[in-house]
Structures are given as structure tokens and as C-alpha cells.
Write an enzyme that holds these catalytic residues in place. Structure first.
Site, PDB file in Angstrom:
ATOM      1  N   PHE A 173       0.846  -1.196   0.000  1.00  0.00           N
ATOM      2  CA  PHE A 173       0.000   0.000   0.000  1.00  0.00           C
ATOM      3  C   PHE A 173       0.878   1.241   0.000  1.00  0.00           C
ATOM      4  O   PHE A 173       2.060   1.205   0.358  1.00  0.00           O
ATOM      5  CB  PHE A 173      -0.936   0.015   1.215  1.00  0.00           C
ATOM      6  CG  PHE A 173      -0.212   0.055   2.544  1.00  0.00           C
ATOM      7  CD1 PHE A 173       0.082   1.262   3.161  1.00  0.00           C
ATOM      8  CD2 PHE A 173       0.169  -1.116   3.178  1.00  0.00           C
ATOM      9  CE1 PHE A 173       0.746   1.301   4.377  1.00  0.00           C
ATOM     10  CE2 PHE A 173       0.840  -1.096   4.398  1.00  0.00           C
ATOM     11  CZ  PHE A 173       1.129   0.117   4.996  1.00  0.00           C
ATOM     12  N   CYS A 174       0.285   2.353  -0.437  1.00  0.00           N
ATOM     13  CA  CYS A 174       0.937   3.659  -0.388  1.00  0.00           C
ATOM     14  C   CYS A 174      -0.151   4.704  -0.180  1.00  0.00           C
ATOM     15  O   CYS A 174      -1.299   4.360   0.101  1.00  0.00           O
ATOM     16  CB  CYS A 174       1.755   3.921  -1.647  1.00  0.00           C
ATOM     17  SG  CYS A 174       0.814   3.808  -3.189  1.00  0.00           S
ATOM     18  N   THR A 175       0.167   5.970  -0.310  1.00  0.00           N
ATOM     19  CA  THR A 175      -0.795   7.018   0.037  1.00  0.00           C
ATOM     20  C   THR A 175      -2.039   6.996  -0.844  1.00  0.00           C
ATOM     21  O   THR A 175      -3.163   6.936  -0.349  1.00  0.00           O
ATOM     22  CB  THR A 175      -0.134   8.404  -0.040  1.00  0.00           C
ATOM     23  OG1 THR A 175       1.030   8.414   0.787  1.00  0.00           O
ATOM     24  CG2 THR A 175      -1.095   9.491   0.423  1.00  0.00           C
ATOM     25  N   GLY A 177      -2.085   5.099  -4.032  1.00  0.00           N
ATOM     26  CA  GLY A 177      -2.086   3.947  -4.927  1.00  0.00           C
ATOM     27  C   GLY A 177      -1.098   3.999  -6.065  1.00  0.00           C
ATOM     28  O   GLY A 177      -0.738   2.966  -6.636  1.00  0.00           O
ATOM     29  N   ILE A 202      -4.124   4.446   0.892  1.00  0.00           N
ATOM     30  CA  ILE A 202      -4.596   4.764   2.241  1.00  0.00           C
ATOM     31  C   ILE A 202      -5.746   5.767   2.194  1.00  0.00           C
ATOM     32  O   ILE A 202      -6.701   5.671   2.977  1.00  0.00           O
ATOM     33  CB  ILE A 202      -3.439   5.338   3.081  1.00  0.00           C
ATOM     34  CG1 ILE A 202      -2.297   4.331   3.179  1.00  0.00           C
ATOM     35  CG2 ILE A 202      -3.919   5.727   4.479  1.00  0.00           C
ATOM     36  CD1 ILE A 202      -0.967   4.959   3.572  1.00  0.00           C
TER      37      ILE A 202
END
Length: 238
Positions: A173-175, A177, A202
Site C-alpha cells: 500500500f501507499c498514500t 495507490g 490509504i
């Protein structure tokens, strides 16, 4: 109340400069602020303004690059979190140095409301692909934090610390996508059998998952004057 929209879309753009000029003509002088990057591989932006202006922007991007509303991450702010309006031409909308990566072949998307099931699976290695300063103020419970100084360090981390034979199911995951589009594609290229990533990142999770069932711990670092956001910036998650 200000509407904030974060979005990206990978697609071949034949005329990035033409799109930039169209966006400039449509929004210079309006209440829209923020930055959108435009490159031959697609668009990536976070913009803020009135609900009406954001609607007009997303309609134009829907027509020109096929951006769908379900791909946009919405939040709110008490005041405009940006000071300028910028439409910038770039070689890439997300830089991944040290390896050739085809973002058109990413890992399997996992919807925000299905993400908790992966977090609970002991056979899944969950990776936080963000930089160290981002992961320090918040992350998902149980996620591995590779301690990256920059996103480009991710390729070295994978080569040095992970093994396709041992780590057969990986979720990341990241901020918003976008980093996972390239990170998951890279891992598949390196022979990892199953690679998943949180669709919309997220921000989409905080927007859609109710706080009472959330596995998110802390705040989410963002790149504007708000510095970070949490569930309270997205309503009730419904």
C-alpha cells in the site's frame, strides 16, 4: 469547506503539452489550486477548490483521459491547502529509478473494504512502500516498513531482502495507490507469484472504511499544508 481531490491514471498520452494548455485555459483564474503532473505515461494530481470547480475539473479529465470518479480520493479541508495552481509536464508521473517497469501490468487490486482480510492473513507479507518519514506517523497494524529514503530504494530492498520462493503472497500500500502501480508491477517482473495492492491507497481506505473497523493506526502523511489526515477528514467512512 474546501473539496480536495487526489487522482492518477496511467495511459499513453500522445500530446501531454496540449492537455496542459487545455487545463490552463480552463482553470487559470478560478479558485482551483494544487498540482497536476502530465507525462507520456499519464496524469497524477492533487487539487483543491470549491465543489463546483472540482466537478468541472473531473469532468474534463474524464473526457480527456478517462478518469473515473471511483478512482478519485476525496477529502475536505477548512481552508485551501495549496498556494498555487500548477500543471507540470514531466517525463514520468511517478519516478522509479534503477529498473524498467511497465505500470500497465500491476498486481491485483484489492478494494478498500476487502483490505482488512489480507491484513489478517498470516501467509501474506504486507509492505508499506512509502518513505520512512511517512510511515513513522501512521501505518497499518502489522505492516513491514522497509525504511526507504526514497521510493526508488524499493527495487534495492526487494532484491536484497525478499525472495520469490519464500514470500509467495505479498500485499502493498501507499498514500494514493500510484507508487504501488509500479512497485507491484516490478515485483511481478521479479518473479513473485502473487502481488496485491490497495486500490486507491490509504486515502481511499480512510474514505470508505468506518473507523470502528479500521486497521489504520495513526495519521496519513500528505504532501500539502495539512501535513496529515485521518478518518475524521473523510466523514464517517460510509
Amino acid at each position: 469547506m474546501v473539496t480536495v481531490a487526489a487522482y492518477y491514471r496511467f495511459l499513453p498520452l500522445a500530446d501531454p503539452a496540449g492537455l496542459r494548455e487545455e487545463l490552463r485555459e480552463a482553470f487559470v483564474g478560478s479558485d482551483l489550486l494544487g498540482t497536476t503532473l502530465i507525462a507520456p505515461e499519464g496524469v497524477n494530481g492533487t487539487m483543491a477548490g470549491s465543489a463546483e470547480t472540482i466537478e468541472r475539473l473531473l469532468s474534463l479529465l474524464g473526457e480527456r483521459v478517462g478518469l473515473e470518479r471511483g478512482e478519485v480520493k476525496f477529502s475536505t479541508a477548512e481552508a485551501l491547502p495549496f498556494r498555487r495552481l500548477k500543471f507540470k509536464l514531466k517525463r514520468e508521473i511517478i519516478t522509479f529509478r534503477g529498473a524498467e517497469v511497465d505500470p500497465a501490468r500491476p498486481g491485483k487490486y484489492v478494494e478498500a473494504k476487502e483490505w482488512n482480510a489480507l491484513l489478517a492473513d498470516p501467509e501474506v507479507l504486507v509492505l508499506d512502500t512509502r518513505n520512512t518519514y511517512e510511515s513513522e506517523i501512521g501505518s497499518f497494524a502489522g505492516a513491514v516498513k522497509p525504511q526507504l529514503e526514497t521510493f526508488s530504494d524499493f527495487a534495492s530492498y526487494v532484491k536484497e531482502q525478499l525472495d520469490p520462493e519464500k514470500h509467495r503472497r505479498v500485499a502493498m500500500f501507499c498514500t494514493g495507490g500510484i507508487r504501488c502501480e509500479k512497485a507491484s508491477a516490478y515485483m511481478l517482473q521479479q518473479g513473485f507469484p502473487e502481488v496485491f495492492h490497495l486500490k486507491g491507497g490509504i486515502l481511499k481506505y480512510l474514505e470508505e472504511v468506518p473507523v470502528e473497523t479500521s486497521r489504520w493506526d495513526g495519521e496519513c502523511y500528505i504532501f500539502d499544508e495539512r501535513v496529515s489526515v485521518g478518518h475524521e477528514d473523510f466523514g464517517d467512512g460510509e
